[in-house]
Scaffold this motif. Structure first.
Motif, short mmCIF file in Angstrom:
data_model
loop_
_atom_site.label_atom_id
_atom_site.label_comp_id
_atom_site.label_asym_id
_atom_site.label_seq_id
_atom_site.Cartn_x
_atom_site.Cartn_y
_atom_site.Cartn_z
N HIS A 123 0.62 -1.52 -0.08
CA HIS A 123 -0.25 0.14 0.27
C HIS A 123 0.96 1.22 -0.14
CE1 HIS A 123 -4.37 -1.41 0.52
NE2 HIS A 123 -3.72 -2.47 0.82
N ALA A 124 1.71 1.07 0.78
CA ALA A 124 2.62 2.75 0.76
C ALA A 124 3.81 2.52 -0.64
CB ALA A 124 3.95 1.94 1.85
N THR A 162 4.44 -2.93 17.53
CA THR A 162 3.37 -2.15 16.30
C THR A 162 3.27 -1.77 15.69
OG1 THR A 162 5.57 -2.27 15.65
CG2 THR A 162 5.83 -0.74 17.94
N CYS A 163 2.40 -2.85 15.12
CA CYS A 163 1.89 -2.92 13.43
C CYS A 163 0.14 -2.59 13.75
CB CYS A 163 2.15 -4.60 13.27
SG CYS A 163 3.41 -4.70 12.28
N PHE A 164 -0.27 -2.16 13.38
CA PHE A 164 -1.60 -2.06 12.90
C PHE A 164 -2.58 -1.43 12.01
CE2 PHE A 164 0.67 2.40 13.76
CZ PHE A 164 -0.42 3.03 13.07
N CYS A 165 -2.15 -2.63 10.94
CA CYS A 165 -2.36 -2.63 9.14
C CYS A 165 -3.76 -3.03 9.18
CB CYS A 165 -1.73 -3.54 7.88
SG CYS A 165 -1.96 -5.36 8.78
N THR A 170 -5.06 -2.02 5.94
CA THR A 170 -3.61 -2.33 4.67
C THR A 170 -4.16 -3.52 4.39
OG1 THR A 170 -2.43 -1.17 6.15
CG2 THR A 170 -3.42 0.43 4.62
N GLY A 171 -3.89 -4.24 5.57
CA GLY A 171 -2.91 -5.90 5.28
C GLY A 171 -4.31 -6.99 6.94
N GLU A 173 -3.25 -9.13 4.69
CA GLU A 173 -3.43 -9.77 3.72
C GLU A 173 -2.95 -9.29 2.30
OE1 GLU A 173 -6.52 -12.44 1.59
OE2 GLU A 173 -7.11 -12.03 3.63
N VAL A 174 -2.37 -9.80 1.38
CA VAL A 174 -2.69 -8.28 0.42
C VAL A 174 -3.98 -9.01 -0.36
CG1 VAL A 174 -1.28 -8.60 -2.23
CG2 VAL A 174 0.74 -9.52 0.67
N THR A 175 -4.12 -8.03 -0.50
CA THR A 175 -5.96 -7.62 -1.70
C THR A 175 -5.23 -6.91 -2.91
OG1 THR A 175 -5.94 -5.86 0.00
CG2 THR A 175 -6.40 -8.29 0.50
N THR A 176 -4.00 -6.04 -2.86
CA THR A 176 -3.96 -5.06 -4.00
C THR A 176 -2.92 -5.75 -5.04
OG1 THR A 176 -1.84 -4.34 -2.67
CG2 THR A 176 -3.91 -3.07 -2.83
#
Length: 374
Positions: A123-124, A162-165, A170-171, A173-176
């Motif tokens: 996403h980034a 620390t993750c908060f996708c 944005t996660g 799972e890969v959806t893009t």
């Protein structure tokens, strides 16, 4: 989208097939006590059996007996330095006699494959694509590099604290859209990847691999691994309601929260350097002593530096309070107005690499709590 099973011992085949297609493979490696992205030539270069531990102002890598190739959350760096170069020469000028020659510098980057891209970083990259390649003000250096990149994404099943996708959608799972996407699965009896392709080159690579159709147990294991990652983040302290964040920040432009965070913030710019979407830069012009040779260099900059907002008459944001407010408001609010998305992908790097442990999710939750008590 059809998936296939690639046994873990055949991961080397994937890397060599990609190299055979003319790509330099860039992937995670352990170096200087961190997982970073660098050139790899085989699966042996990957951080097999290594995991990361991240918290506010804290980062460590640890060896485990899992045998996972991608058993970490995100690399210490993002993929940004490989696309938006931290420093590059823009042009150089030479004067000889009365003739002035100005030469634009456009290097020829190699074709590269990014192996191990997490969904948040995917996403980034898409956000930076909108800024540098899809906008009317196109950055040719970035666009030229981006056009030569093949992406092999890996679903994240081991998020850091620390993750908060999940909060930022944005996660994990890969959806893009991507060229190849994989999920690594390890259990008592098996170690394999579920892999799929979403592009012409991706399908071409798959045809050269020793793949087998997945059984129901393979697909079930993938679903369980992804749901476990989702639940871990949703139950964590960094999960918050992001639906109203844009308006929340607009409503609290003069909140006392900014004074509180300014007492801790060092204006060191670590958060913006680690962030995979921050794109601020500046230019430096230099001339030699003869005056016959000049160069212009572009380098990363940050809204936290004192000179970044300097114009005639002084700096627009002269204190730390205004700089932090500018950063978080742009990242979570005005970015929507500019690019139709949030500028935050929930990777958590700004939290990990803040030397005083400032946490962007805590600041948002502090604003929300303050509103509830008023």
């Amino acid at each position: 989208m059809q998936e296939f099973v690639l046994q873990a011992e055949h991961l080397e085949f994937l890397i060599q097939v990609i190299r055979g297609e003319g790509y330099q493979v860039m992937g995670p490696v352990v170096r200087s006590g961190a997982i970073v992205y660098d050139a790899i030539s085989s699966a042996n270069d990957l951080p097999r059996g290594w995991s990361d531990e991240q918290e506010k102002g804290y980062y460590r890598v640890n060896q485990t007996d899992s045998g996972a190739y991608f058993g970490y959350a995100v690399g210490a760096d993002s993929w940004k330095p490989l696309l938006q170069l931290p420093r590059r020469k823009v042009w150089e000028a030479h004067r000889q006699n009365n003739t002035l020659d100005i030469i634009e510098i456009l290097d020829e980057p190699p074709a590269r494959a990014f192996l191990g891209v997490r969904s948040c970083d995917l996403h980034a990259i898409a956000i930076q694509d909108r800024v540098f390649a899809d906008d009317q003000f196109r950055n040719e250096s970035y666009a030229h590099r981006r056009d030569k990149v093949l992406i092999v994404a890996v679903n994240c099943t081991t998020p850091a604290a620390t993750c908060f996708c999940t909060t930022m959608n944005t996660g994990p799972e890969v959806t893009t859209a991507t060229d190849l996407a994989m999920t690594e699965i390890i259990n008592e009896k098996e170690h394999y990847f579920l892999i799929r392709s979403e592009s012409y080159i991706g399908k071409k690579i798959l045809k050269q691999l020793p793949l087998t159709p997945p059984a129901e147990r393979h697909l079930d294991a993938e679903e369980r691994a992804l749901q476990s990652a989702v639940q871990k983040m949703q139950k964590g302290p960094r999960n918050f309601d992001s639906s109203d964040v844009k308006d929340l920040l607009y409503r609290n432009y003069e909140s006392p929260v900014w004074d509180q965070v300014a007492e801790r913030c060092l204006s060191c710019a670590n958060c913006t350097m680690a962030c995979p979407t921050c794109f601020c830069s500046t230019v430096e012009d230099t001339t030699d002593l003869t005056g016959d040779h000049a160069e212009r260099w572009e380098r990363w900059d940050s809204c936290f530096t004192g000179d970044f907002s300097y114009i005639t008459g002084g700096a627009v944001r002269a204190d730390t309070r205004s700089r932090y407010r500018q950063w978080i408001t742009h990242k979570l609010a005005t970015w929507h107005d500019q690019f139709d998305s949030s500028g935050c992908v929930g990777c958590g790097r700004c939290i990990t690499w803040c030397p005083v442990g400032i946490d962007i999710t805590e600041e948002v939750q502090r604003l929300q709590e303050l509103e509830r008590t008023l």
